[in-house]
Scaffold this active site. Sequence first.
Site, PDB file in Angstrom:
ATOM      1  N   SER A 198     -21.170 -24.535  14.782  1.00 51.22           N
ATOM      2  CA  SER A 198     -21.019 -23.131  14.392  1.00 51.22           C
ATOM      3  C   SER A 198     -21.674 -22.918  13.038  1.00 51.22           C
ATOM      4  O   SER A 198     -21.244 -23.496  12.030  1.00 51.22           O
ATOM      5  CB  SER A 198     -19.537 -22.765  14.299  1.00 51.22           C
ATOM      6  OG  SER A 198     -19.413 -21.564  13.559  1.00 51.22           O
ATOM      7  N   HIS A 246     -24.069 -22.354  17.836  1.00 50.31           N
ATOM      8  CA  HIS A 246     -22.962 -21.419  18.061  1.00 50.31           C
ATOM      9  C   HIS A 246     -23.010 -20.349  16.970  1.00 50.31           C
ATOM     10  O   HIS A 246     -22.998 -20.666  15.783  1.00 50.31           O
ATOM     11  CB  HIS A 246     -21.628 -22.165  18.046  1.00 50.31           C
ATOM     12  CG  HIS A 246     -20.444 -21.303  18.357  1.00 50.31           C
ATOM     13  ND1 HIS A 246     -20.101 -20.949  19.649  1.00 50.31           N
ATOM     14  CD2 HIS A 246     -19.533 -20.702  17.549  1.00 50.31           C
ATOM     15  CE1 HIS A 246     -19.014 -20.185  19.622  1.00 50.31           C
ATOM     16  NE2 HIS A 246     -18.662 -20.007  18.360  1.00 50.31           N
ATOM     17  N   ASP A 262     -21.433 -16.972  15.444  1.00 49.99           N
ATOM     18  CA  ASP A 262     -20.195 -16.194  15.377  1.00 49.99           C
ATOM     19  C   ASP A 262     -20.437 -14.795  14.809  1.00 49.99           C
ATOM     20  O   ASP A 262     -20.810 -14.654  13.645  1.00 49.99           O
ATOM     21  CB  ASP A 262     -19.175 -16.922  14.500  1.00 49.99           C
ATOM     22  CG  ASP A 262     -18.585 -18.138  15.199  1.00 49.99           C
ATOM     23  OD1 ASP A 262     -18.072 -17.973  16.329  1.00 49.99           O
ATOM     24  OD2 ASP A 262     -18.647 -19.237  14.631  1.00 49.99           O
ATOM     25  N   MET A 284     -18.801 -11.291  13.787  1.00 49.83           N
ATOM     26  CA  MET A 284     -17.502 -10.681  13.432  1.00 49.83           C
ATOM     27  C   MET A 284     -17.734  -9.308  12.822  1.00 49.83           C
ATOM     28  O   MET A 284     -18.698  -9.115  12.073  1.00 49.83           O
ATOM     29  CB  MET A 284     -16.764 -11.563  12.429  1.00 49.83           C
ATOM     30  CG  MET A 284     -16.579 -12.999  12.909  1.00 49.83           C
ATOM     31  SD  MET A 284     -15.581 -13.949  11.760  1.00 49.83           S
ATOM     32  CE  MET A 284     -15.698 -15.586  12.476  1.00 49.83           C
ATOM     33  N   HIS A 320     -21.062 -15.767  20.148  1.00 49.77           N
ATOM     34  CA  HIS A 320     -19.624 -15.521  20.305  1.00 49.77           C
ATOM     35  C   HIS A 320     -19.312 -14.185  19.643  1.00 49.77           C
ATOM     36  O   HIS A 320     -19.270 -14.098  18.414  1.00 49.77           O
ATOM     37  CB  HIS A 320     -18.863 -16.682  19.653  1.00 49.77           C
ATOM     38  CG  HIS A 320     -17.377 -16.528  19.626  1.00 49.77           C
ATOM     39  ND1 HIS A 320     -16.550 -17.357  18.895  1.00 49.77           N
ATOM     40  CD2 HIS A 320     -16.554 -15.641  20.260  1.00 49.77           C
ATOM     41  CE1 HIS A 320     -15.292 -16.995  19.062  1.00 49.77           C
ATOM     42  NE2 HIS A 320     -15.258 -15.941  19.871  1.00 49.77           N
ATOM     43  N   MET A 323     -17.092 -11.441  18.397  1.00 54.44           N
ATOM     44  CA  MET A 323     -15.742 -11.045  17.990  1.00 54.44           C
ATOM     45  C   MET A 323     -15.854  -9.624  17.454  1.00 54.44           C
ATOM     46  O   MET A 323     -15.725  -9.372  16.245  1.00 54.44           O
ATOM     47  CB  MET A 323     -15.207 -12.031  16.933  1.00 54.44           C
ATOM     48  CG  MET A 323     -14.871 -13.396  17.529  1.00 54.44           C
ATOM     49  SD  MET A 323     -14.766 -14.721  16.307  1.00 54.44           S
ATOM     50  CE  MET A 323     -16.493 -15.176  16.193  1.00 54.44           C
ATOM     51  N   MET A 374     -10.085 -20.432  22.447  1.00 57.99           N
ATOM     52  CA  MET A 374      -9.935 -20.494  20.993  1.00 57.99           C
ATOM     53  C   MET A 374      -8.757 -21.412  20.680  1.00 57.99           C
ATOM     54  O   MET A 374      -7.643 -21.205  21.188  1.00 57.99           O
ATOM     55  CB  MET A 374      -9.646 -19.106  20.408  1.00 57.99           C
ATOM     56  CG  MET A 374     -10.790 -18.109  20.467  1.00 57.99           C
ATOM     57  SD  MET A 374     -12.337 -18.669  19.745  1.00 57.99           S
ATOM     58  CE  MET A 374     -11.860 -18.976  18.038  1.00 57.99           C
ATOM     59  N   ASP A 401     -13.189 -23.960  20.682  1.00 59.74           N
ATOM     60  CA  ASP A 401     -13.689 -23.455  19.392  1.00 59.74           C
ATOM     61  C   ASP A 401     -12.534 -23.351  18.404  1.00 59.74           C
ATOM     62  O   ASP A 401     -11.613 -22.556  18.600  1.00 59.74           O
ATOM     63  CB  ASP A 401     -14.334 -22.073  19.624  1.00 59.74           C
ATOM     64  CG  ASP A 401     -14.991 -21.498  18.383  1.00 59.74           C
ATOM     65  OD1 ASP A 401     -15.003 -22.155  17.329  1.00 59.74           O
ATOM     66  OD2 ASP A 401     -15.506 -20.358  18.491  1.00 59.74           O
TER      67      ASP A 401
HETATM   68  C1  DX5 Z   1     -13.714 -18.799  14.360  1.00 52.25           C
HETATM   69  C2  DX5 Z   1     -15.077 -19.105  14.948  1.00 52.25           C
HETATM   70  C3  DX5 Z   1     -15.416 -20.538  14.984  1.00 52.25           C
HETATM   71  C4  DX5 Z   1     -15.439 -21.234  13.660  1.00 52.25           C
HETATM   72  C5  DX5 Z   1     -15.062 -22.655  13.884  1.00 52.25           C
HETATM   73  O1  DX5 Z   1     -13.385 -17.486  14.633  1.00 52.25           O
HETATM   74  O2  DX5 Z   1     -15.170 -18.605  16.272  1.00 52.25           O
HETATM   75  O3  DX5 Z   1     -16.636 -20.755  15.696  1.00 52.25           O
HETATM   76  O4  DX5 Z   1     -16.667 -21.192  13.011  1.00 52.25           O
HETATM   77  O5  DX5 Z   1     -14.971 -23.281  12.651  1.00 52.25           O
HETATM   78  P1  DX5 Z   1     -14.241 -24.669  12.466  1.00 52.25           P
HETATM   79  O6  DX5 Z   1     -14.950 -25.662  13.347  1.00 52.25           O
HETATM   80  O7  DX5 Z   1     -14.437 -24.952  11.019  1.00 52.25           O
HETATM   81  O8  DX5 Z   1     -12.811 -24.487  12.869  1.00 52.25           O
HETATM   82 ZN    ZN Z   2     -16.921 -19.147  17.529  1.00 51.47          ZN
END
Ligand code: DX5
Ligand code: ZN
Length: 226
Positions: free
Chosen positions: A9, A34, A36, A38, A68, A70, A139, A177
């Site tokens: 990620s 990956h 993310d 948000m 991903h 969110m 998750m 994840d």
């Molecule tokens: C959290 C993200 C993850 C995050 C994971 O909302 O979806 O992808 O980056 O980070 P670690 O591996 O540090 O838990």
């Molecule tokens: Zn993620």
Amino acid sequence: MQPAVIAPSILSANFARLGEEVDAVLAAGADWVHFDVMDNHYVPNLTIGPLVCEALRAHGVTAPIDVHLMVEPVDRLVPDFAKAGASLITFHPEASRHVHRTIQLVKAEGCQAGLVLNPATPVEVLDYVLEELDMVLLMSVNPGFGGQAFIPSTLHKLRRVRERIDACGKPIRLEIDGGVKPDNIGAIAAAGADTFVAGSAIFGKPDYRAVVESMRAAIAAATGAR
Ligand code: DX5
Ligand code: ZN
């Protein structure tokens, strides 16, 4: 079960030199990126959008980009990410008014589609849509931030979803994840995950290759030669 995929990620990467970070982690043996996304609405944090995905492709990244989402609502961003070079797009059912329609939209845009289940989201949300999916993402932390601790009940949930995928008979990936580290990835693989997101465990360390290799070794030890 399909070959194991390690998907770092980039949330935990150094954003001031993101292209180099992605090159380095892929050169270290990672399989996917990956990504993310948000929106400070569906989750209480704000990150990156399609422009950054497009910039990674322009930089020369050819590995699959696992987007991903969110964000809420979902649909308006799907074509933007498809054009920006996303390979897979996953989204949270709570964030889409019409989950089945959003899955169809992702596929019509030429991407693989995945549904993301939060820690408190029941596996029954997969009823009626599992066969349409290319991936299920569980998750193992609440979405929004890197560096949180793995929630242990996710192991039981992984086993339940693995049973459903095997019963369905389609090559649907099962991704995990949140809080994935070399010391718990073996148990996570044994519970049925085949696709592993890890942010802080990889980008928080100086030697990416050493972490990726220790993860692969732990997966192989827990599952046989995958
Ligand atoms: C959290 C993200 C993850 C995050 C994971 O909302 O979806 O992808 O980056 O980070 P670690 O591996 O540090 O838990
Ligand atoms: Zn993620």
